[in-house]
Write a protein that holds these residues in place. Sequence first.
Motif, PDB file in Angstrom:
ATOM      1  N   ILE A  99       4.938  -8.143   2.363  1.00 12.79           N
ATOM      2  CA  ILE A  99       5.045  -9.573   2.673  1.00 12.79           C
ATOM      3  C   ILE A  99       3.621 -10.082   2.783  1.00 12.79           C
ATOM      4  O   ILE A  99       2.729  -9.342   3.201  1.00 12.79           O
ATOM      5  N   VAL A 100       3.381 -11.327   2.416  1.00 13.79           N
ATOM      6  CA  VAL A 100       2.024 -11.849   2.548  1.00 13.79           C
ATOM      7  C   VAL A 100       1.868 -12.500   3.930  1.00 13.79           C
ATOM      8  O   VAL A 100       2.782 -13.150   4.421  1.00 13.79           O
ATOM      9  N   GLY A 101       0.738 -12.253   4.565  1.00 14.93           N
ATOM     10  CA  GLY A 101       0.410 -12.934   5.813  1.00 14.93           C
ATOM     11  C   GLY A 101       0.898 -12.240   7.064  1.00 14.93           C
ATOM     12  O   GLY A 101       1.446 -11.134   7.026  1.00 14.93           O
ATOM     13  N   ALA A 102       0.698 -12.940   8.196  1.00 14.35           N
ATOM     14  CA  ALA A 102       1.008 -12.374   9.508  1.00 14.35           C
ATOM     15  C   ALA A 102       2.498 -12.057   9.643  1.00 14.35           C
ATOM     16  O   ALA A 102       2.887 -11.230  10.480  1.00 14.35           O
ATOM     17  N   LYS A 123      -2.226  -6.443   4.379  1.00 14.97           N
ATOM     18  CA  LYS A 123      -3.470  -6.098   5.087  1.00 14.97           C
ATOM     19  C   LYS A 123      -3.541  -6.746   6.446  1.00 14.97           C
ATOM     20  O   LYS A 123      -4.247  -6.284   7.337  1.00 14.97           O
ATOM     21  N   GLU A 124      -2.768  -7.853   6.605  1.00 19.07           N
ATOM     22  CA  GLU A 124      -2.821  -8.580   7.868  1.00 19.07           C
ATOM     23  C   GLU A 124      -2.319  -7.721   9.038  1.00 19.07           C
ATOM     24  O   GLU A 124      -2.733  -7.936  10.177  1.00 19.07           O
ATOM     25  N   HIS A 151      -8.472   0.711  -0.116  1.00 17.65           N
ATOM     26  CA  HIS A 151      -8.123   1.665   0.945  1.00 17.65           C
ATOM     27  C   HIS A 151      -7.431   2.891   0.380  1.00 17.65           C
ATOM     28  O   HIS A 151      -7.626   3.998   0.879  1.00 17.65           O
ATOM     29  N   SER A 152      -6.655   2.684  -0.667  1.00 14.97           N
ATOM     30  CA  SER A 152      -6.080   3.834  -1.360  1.00 14.97           C
ATOM     31  C   SER A 152      -7.212   4.680  -1.937  1.00 14.97           C
ATOM     32  O   SER A 152      -7.191   5.915  -1.875  1.00 14.97           O
ATOM     33  N   ALA A 217     -13.194  -9.780   3.618  1.00 15.30           N
ATOM     34  CA  ALA A 217     -13.393  -9.737   5.069  1.00 15.30           C
ATOM     35  C   ALA A 217     -12.213  -9.022   5.729  1.00 15.30           C
ATOM     36  O   ALA A 217     -12.398  -8.158   6.595  1.00 15.30           O
ATOM     37  N   LEU A 218     -10.995  -9.356   5.294  1.00 15.30           N
ATOM     38  CA  LEU A 218      -9.817  -8.670   5.841  1.00 15.30           C
ATOM     39  C   LEU A 218      -9.895  -7.179   5.529  1.00 15.30           C
ATOM     40  O   LEU A 218      -9.580  -6.332   6.366  1.00 15.30           O
ATOM     41  N   GLU A 219     -10.336  -6.852   4.328  1.00 19.10           N
ATOM     42  CA  GLU A 219     -10.390  -5.439   3.925  1.00 19.10           C
ATOM     43  C   GLU A 219     -11.439  -4.645   4.702  1.00 19.10           C
ATOM     44  O   GLU A 219     -11.249  -3.456   4.965  1.00 19.10           O
ATOM     45  N   VAL A 220     -12.542  -5.312   5.056  1.00 20.83           N
ATOM     46  CA  VAL A 220     -13.561  -4.636   5.867  1.00 20.83           C
ATOM     47  C   VAL A 220     -12.936  -4.272   7.226  1.00 20.83           C
ATOM     48  O   VAL A 220     -13.047  -3.134   7.706  1.00 20.83           O
TER      49      VAL A 220
END
Length: 390
Positions: A99-102, A123-124, A151-152, A217-220
């Motif tokens: 799902i996308v987002g929070a 990623k959220e 991340h994979s 930024a989210l991935e960091v």
Amino acid sequence: MTRRVSIFGATGSIGQNTLDLIRRDPEAYRVVALTGGRNISALARAAREFQAEIAITAFDECHEPLRAALEGSGVETAAGAAAVTEAASRPASWIMSAIVGAAGLAPGLKALEQGTTLALANKESLVTAGPLMLATAKTHGATILPVDSEHSAIFQALRGESMETVERVIITASGGAFRDWPFERLQAATPEEASNHPNWAMGQRITIDSASMFNKALEVIETREFFGVAPDQIEVLIHPESLVHALVGFRDGGIMAHVGPHDMRHAIGYALSYPTRPDLALDRLDLAAIGQLNFSAPDLMRYPALGLAYEVMAMRGLAGAAFNGAKEAALDGFLAGRLRFTDMACVVGDVIENMSGDRLGNAAITLESVREADQVARRRAEESMSLKQE
Ligand code: NAD
Ligand code: MG
């Protein structure tokens, strides 16, 4: 033996790629739950094709069309956010969180509570509630496998290695839709222009986040949470070809790089077959034909979102939830034509600075506190956007 699998966000880019892999080996899987949003025809089509046990739309007003589309198919239907989360407790040994987002957090946590393997594209979840996700997985003996390509890649490079020997982790970034634009042009960029990723076909929100590097930024932050490396061990490298997905540098100076084509089915397939490697009939890279790979350091003036990621990691606690909430609100503002492209980072920066007094860093991370921080951040982002519009 057939494996029971569920896909959350089945109608999206990751969801459809996951179904493509399952379609290649239909005997091996029993599809349990498929969830989607407003694209009812795509959800119903997938539910019929895979004879899912249940299809769920996240939106109540879409239930009737979904029911009508699945009339006579034998597929159960449901609607609403609570029904989506509830479906994550249906027994399945592999669950895709796409799902996308929070909105992806609650179903992901519910899935972990059944001790399953959670393939995590959303990623959220780690950004807003990393410690809660990891603790829930530990308590229930669940496994989280990364699906985000970087991340994979890190996960694969780390196989058989000890974390103590890791010096740094480098994730690459394509630079997004505007990497070749003159800086001055950025503020006039439209959502349509930002939705054209140079290398990947993805959902619209993540594509725009790639142009602004909010995605990176989210991935960091995701890297920090998932692998437990310190913020100063995480680097970002612009790599326009997007073929090296991530690199892990070890204490002996050696670096393991993961290289592969732009195809999310690689990372999804890896998570689907883990711990064995699948045979995947995907395109092979021809490095001789590609000729060269380029790398450069990111310009923080051009990509202020990256700097914000390091501020958020320094704050910890609920700062990730606030950051993501503010970012989602700012993205909505940009999509609605209320905010310029370059103002998204200003709004998010305002919110983070504003909320740093709220003891975000010390707060306990629960589903409720994450929701609260997300809501407060969205409200503050709204206020900041209204001020900018005046
Ligand atoms: P997408 O926009 O193509 O699909 C999103 C899915 O979520 C759809 O099924 C949609 O119906 C559903 N959805 C939307 N809003 C919802 C809500 N409020 N409640 C429940 N469901 C809702 O997105 P995507 O590109 O497939 O990305 C999915 C997730 O995976 C995102 O978190 C993204 O950052 C991450 N991701 C995507 C890629 C990629 O290549 N697309 C790569 C890495 C990570
Ligand atoms: Mg990625």
